[in-house]
Design a protein around this motif. Structure first.
Motif, mmCIF file in Angstrom:
data_model
loop_
_atom_site.group_PDB
_atom_site.id
_atom_site.type_symbol
_atom_site.label_atom_id
_atom_site.label_comp_id
_atom_site.label_asym_id
_atom_site.label_seq_id
_atom_site.Cartn_x
_atom_site.Cartn_y
_atom_site.Cartn_z
ATOM 1 N N ARG A 147 -17.519 15.352 -5.918
ATOM 2 C CA ARG A 147 -18.515 16.381 -5.596
ATOM 3 C C ARG A 147 -17.901 17.772 -5.553
ATOM 4 N N LYS A 148 -16.620 17.825 -5.237
ATOM 5 C CA LYS A 148 -15.923 19.112 -5.172
ATOM 6 C C LYS A 148 -15.277 19.483 -6.504
ATOM 7 N N GLY A 149 -15.503 18.663 -7.523
ATOM 8 C CA GLY A 149 -14.939 18.947 -8.825
ATOM 9 C C GLY A 149 -13.512 18.461 -9.001
ATOM 10 N N ILE A 150 -13.018 17.689 -8.032
ATOM 11 C CA ILE A 150 -11.659 17.142 -8.113
ATOM 12 C C ILE A 150 -11.723 15.808 -8.851
ATOM 13 N N LYS A 151 -10.941 15.655 -9.892
ATOM 14 C CA LYS A 151 -11.064 14.503 -10.782
ATOM 15 C C LYS A 151 -10.147 13.337 -10.435
ATOM 16 N N LYS A 152 -9.316 13.482 -9.415
ATOM 17 C CA LYS A 152 -8.434 12.379 -9.031
ATOM 18 C C LYS A 152 -8.151 12.426 -7.544
ATOM 19 N N THR A 153 -7.720 11.282 -7.000
ATOM 20 C CA THR A 153 -7.439 11.200 -5.572
ATOM 21 C C THR A 153 -6.447 10.082 -5.298
ATOM 22 N N LYS A 154 -5.794 10.168 -4.166
ATOM 23 C CA LYS A 154 -4.966 9.054 -3.696
ATOM 24 C C LYS A 154 -5.854 8.100 -2.921
ATOM 25 N N LEU A 155 -5.727 6.819 -3.194
ATOM 26 C CA LEU A 155 -6.551 5.811 -2.544
ATOM 27 C C LEU A 155 -5.862 5.280 -1.294
ATOM 28 N N ASP A 156 -6.654 5.053 -0.269
ATOM 29 C CA ASP A 156 -6.165 4.451 0.972
ATOM 30 C C ASP A 156 -6.349 2.937 0.851
ATOM 31 N N PHE A 157 -5.271 2.245 0.486
ATOM 32 C CA PHE A 157 -5.374 0.805 0.225
ATOM 33 C C PHE A 157 -5.511 -0.015 1.506
ATOM 34 N N VAL A 158 -4.953 0.473 2.588
ATOM 35 C CA VAL A 158 -5.146 -0.226 3.859
ATOM 36 C C VAL A 158 -6.617 -0.179 4.253
ATOM 37 N N ARG A 159 -7.233 0.974 4.078
ATOM 38 C CA ARG A 159 -8.671 1.080 4.339
ATOM 39 C C ARG A 159 -9.457 0.149 3.433
ATOM 40 N N LEU A 160 -9.057 0.013 2.165
ATOM 41 C CA LEU A 160 -9.739 -0.897 1.254
ATOM 42 C C LEU A 160 -9.641 -2.346 1.732
ATOM 43 N N MET A 161 -8.467 -2.730 2.251
ATOM 44 C CA MET A 161 -8.307 -4.087 2.765
ATOM 45 C C MET A 161 -9.166 -4.311 4.009
ATOM 46 N N LYS A 162 -9.211 -3.298 4.863
ATOM 47 C CA LYS A 162 -10.054 -3.404 6.064
ATOM 48 C C LYS A 162 -11.527 -3.496 5.678
ATOM 49 N N ALA A 163 -11.925 -2.705 4.674
ATOM 50 C CA ALA A 163 -13.306 -2.764 4.202
ATOM 51 C C ALA A 163 -13.633 -4.161 3.673
ATOM 52 N N SER A 164 -12.669 -4.799 3.031
ATOM 53 C CA SER A 164 -12.884 -6.152 2.503
ATOM 54 C C SER A 164 -13.105 -7.154 3.632
ATOM 55 N N VAL A 165 -12.382 -6.979 4.738
ATOM 56 C CA VAL A 165 -12.585 -7.854 5.900
ATOM 57 C C VAL A 165 -13.999 -7.689 6.433
ATOM 58 N N VAL A 166 -14.440 -6.436 6.537
ATOM 59 C CA VAL A 166 -15.819 -6.178 6.965
ATOM 60 C C VAL A 166 -16.802 -6.821 5.987
ATOM 61 N N GLY A 167 -16.485 -6.764 4.687
ATOM 62 C CA GLY A 167 -17.353 -7.354 3.674
ATOM 63 C C GLY A 167 -17.475 -8.862 3.811
ATOM 64 N N ILE A 168 -16.364 -9.522 4.144
ATOM 65 C CA ILE A 168 -16.403 -10.982 4.322
ATOM 66 C C ILE A 168 -17.416 -11.361 5.392
ATOM 67 N N ALA A 213 0.821 -1.210 0.000
ATOM 68 C CA ALA A 213 0.000 0.000 0.000
ATOM 69 C C ALA A 213 0.849 1.251 0.000
ATOM 70 N N ASP A 214 2.029 1.199 0.665
ATOM 71 C CA ASP A 214 2.908 2.368 0.702
ATOM 72 C C ASP A 214 3.338 2.786 -0.703
ATOM 73 N N LYS A 215 3.500 1.800 -1.582
ATOM 74 C CA LYS A 215 3.895 2.111 -2.952
ATOM 75 C C LYS A 215 2.702 2.601 -3.780
ATOM 76 N N LEU A 216 1.569 1.930 -3.592
ATOM 77 C CA LEU A 216 0.401 2.270 -4.397
ATOM 78 C C LEU A 216 -0.212 3.608 -4.002
ATOM 79 N N LYS A 217 -0.105 3.960 -2.715
ATOM 80 C CA LYS A 217 -0.799 5.163 -2.261
ATOM 81 C C LYS A 217 -0.133 6.452 -2.735
ATOM 82 N N LEU A 218 1.076 6.363 -3.272
ATOM 83 C CA LEU A 218 1.747 7.559 -3.768
ATOM 84 C C LEU A 218 1.136 8.046 -5.077
ATOM 85 N N ARG A 219 0.466 7.139 -5.779
ATOM 86 C CA ARG A 219 -0.124 7.494 -7.069
ATOM 87 C C ARG A 219 -1.515 8.075 -6.884
#
Length: 248
Positions: A93-114, A23-29
């Motif tokens: 919603r604020k007109g911003i077309k890109k963002t950095k993704l929080d991949f650790v949060r995505l993994m945690k969300a997946s655990v909740v999804g399971i 995630a440290d590598k992916l979150k820089l993009r």
């Protein structure tokens, strides 16, 4: 102060540590809208295809042959996709077309999804259909018509009382464990956010539950509920984490 004796939370954080390195590598993009929304849509289509069409060599649907494994996978995929949208949407919603993704949060969300979208709904709907097996109210003769609608209404009430409460409690608790919250903060989440979230459950789910308990086959309910709850899970996650954010 952090609560002493939280080995389960520490174990979860330790298990997630290898993912942190990636995630440290992916979150820089920064990821664009035209990447995030299509990816979330593609994951949802993949999820529906796995549950609805994928079959094993015997001809059975995968979800019928391996219901727990299939539902766990589809739950993780759906909540992952939903969290992608929930991370991008506030920027859009604020007109911003890109963002950095929080991949650790995505993994945690997946655990909740399971747990909340995969495994628990499977057992919940199986239990409801075992003890209250009526389907759609189609017989117009009285008192059968009244009985069938009464059974449907009972299922909807039970869903909000038991399924709704369990989903909120487990979501709050899982996020607290994975975030390493103190017991005091965990209690504050329930004190400040539980009732509001539960009331929103009563407002949001009855219409879907009419369809769920009347026309949707049992084997497909975890998946259809997962799709219906993509925004709902984002809302519950927000409610869970907003108390911690206030404290920070």
């Amino acid at each position: 102060a952090k609560a002493a004796g939280k080995p389960l939370g520490d174990a979860i954080q330790l298990a997630l540590r290898p993912l942190q390195n990636v995630a440290d590598k992916l979150k820089l993009r920064e990821y664009k809208e035209v990447e995030v929304y299509p990816l979330a849509s593609l994951l949802t289509v993949l999820d529906v295809s796995i549950v609805s069409f994928l079959r094993v060599s015997t001809g059975e649907l995968l979800v019928e042959r391996y219901p727990l494994t299939t539902n766990a996978i589809q739950g993780a995929i759906l909540v992952f996709a939903g969290d992608l949208v929930s991370q991008m949407f506030p920027k859009s919603r604020k007109g911003i077309k890109k963002t950095k993704l929080d991949f650790v949060r995505l993994m945690k969300a997946s655990v909740v999804g399971i747990v909340n979208v995969g495994l628990w709904p499977y057992y919940w709907y199986l239990m409801v259909d075992t003890f209250l097996p009526n389907q759609a109210p189609v017989d117009l003769r009285m008192p059968i018509w009244a009985f069938e609608w009464g059974m449907l209404g009972l299922k909807i009430v039970l869903d909000s009382v038991f399924n709704g409460v369990f989903s909120i409690v487990s979501s709050f608790s899982l996020w607290s464990l994975m975030d390493g919250d103190s017991v005091d903060l965990w209690k504050r989440k329930f004190t400040e956010s539980f009732l509001e979230t539960w009331l929103m459950d009563w407002k949001s789910w009855p219409f879907y539950n009419v369809l769920c308990f009347s026309v949707i086959p049992l084997r497909l309910r975890p998946m259809t509920s997962g799709i219906a709850s993509m925004l709902w899970n984002a809302y519950v996650s927000h409610q869970s984490q907003s108390v911690g954010n206030k404290q920070a």
